[in-house]
Design a protein around this motif. Structure first.
Motif, PDB file in Angstrom:
ATOM      1  N   ARG A  49     -14.830  -1.988  14.304  1.00 46.26           N
ATOM      2  CA  ARG A  49     -15.342  -0.643  14.120  1.00 46.26           C
ATOM      3  C   ARG A  49     -16.858  -0.634  13.940  1.00 46.26           C
ATOM      4  N   LEU A  50     -17.421  -1.799  13.635  1.00 41.61           N
ATOM      5  CA  LEU A  50     -18.845  -1.858  13.344  1.00 41.61           C
ATOM      6  C   LEU A  50     -19.460  -3.116  13.941  1.00 41.61           C
ATOM      7  N   GLN A  68     -19.581   0.143  22.445  1.00 39.79           N
ATOM      8  CA  GLN A  68     -19.680   1.586  22.206  1.00 39.79           C
ATOM      9  C   GLN A  68     -18.567   2.329  22.925  1.00 39.79           C
ATOM     10  N   ALA A  72     -16.756   1.503  18.799  1.00 43.78           N
ATOM     11  CA  ALA A  72     -17.407   0.864  17.654  1.00 43.78           C
ATOM     12  C   ALA A  72     -18.753   1.530  17.375  1.00 43.78           C
ATOM     13  N   LYS A  73     -19.114   1.553  16.106  1.00 41.23           N
ATOM     14  CA  LYS A  73     -20.429   2.045  15.705  1.00 41.23           C
ATOM     15  C   LYS A  73     -21.378   0.854  15.663  1.00 41.23           C
ATOM     16  N   ILE A  74     -22.630   1.114  16.016  1.00 40.17           N
ATOM     17  CA  ILE A  74     -23.617   0.046  16.056  1.00 40.17           C
ATOM     18  C   ILE A  74     -24.704   0.323  15.034  1.00 40.17           C
ATOM     19  N   ALA A  75     -24.973  -0.670  14.202  1.00 31.39           N
ATOM     20  CA  ALA A  75     -26.052  -0.593  13.220  1.00 31.39           C
ATOM     21  C   ALA A  75     -27.181  -1.507  13.695  1.00 31.39           C
ATOM     22  N   THR A  85     -32.887   4.247  20.379  1.00 31.50           N
ATOM     23  CA  THR A  85     -32.593   5.666  20.580  1.00 31.50           C
ATOM     24  C   THR A  85     -33.111   6.192  21.903  1.00 31.50           C
TER      25      THR A  85
END
Length: 85
Positions: A49-50, A68, A72-75, A85
């Protein structure tokens, strides 16, 4: 490319970089994505998930679009956020 278990909850996947996998129960945290091959070839890690990227270099984050698409979230590091961005 190979997956090596380093401890009960830590694996290393050799790809375009070392992708580390921290696993707790059914949850995983990927540290970097490499080419994304870990997501395509090891079904256990598709539930991640991360993802935490250590820095913005092609060998570390080439697989980001693959993870993505899987939800999944990307930090990313704050000081490199503008590159993502």
């Amino acid at each position: 490319m190979s997956l090596t278990q380093l401890s009960d909850r830590l694996w290393e996947f050799r790809d375009t970089c070392y992708v580390c996998v921290l696993k707790s129960g059914d949850e995983c945290l990927l540290i970097d994505t490499g080419s994304g091959a870990i997501f395509q070839s090891h079904y256990l890690y598709r539930t991640s998930r991360l993802v935490l990227h250590t820095h913005h270099h092609r060998d570390q984050c080439w697989g980001a679009p693959i993870v993505q698409k899987a939800g999944a979230k990307i930090a990313v590091p704050e000081y490199e956020r503008m590159r993502w961005t």
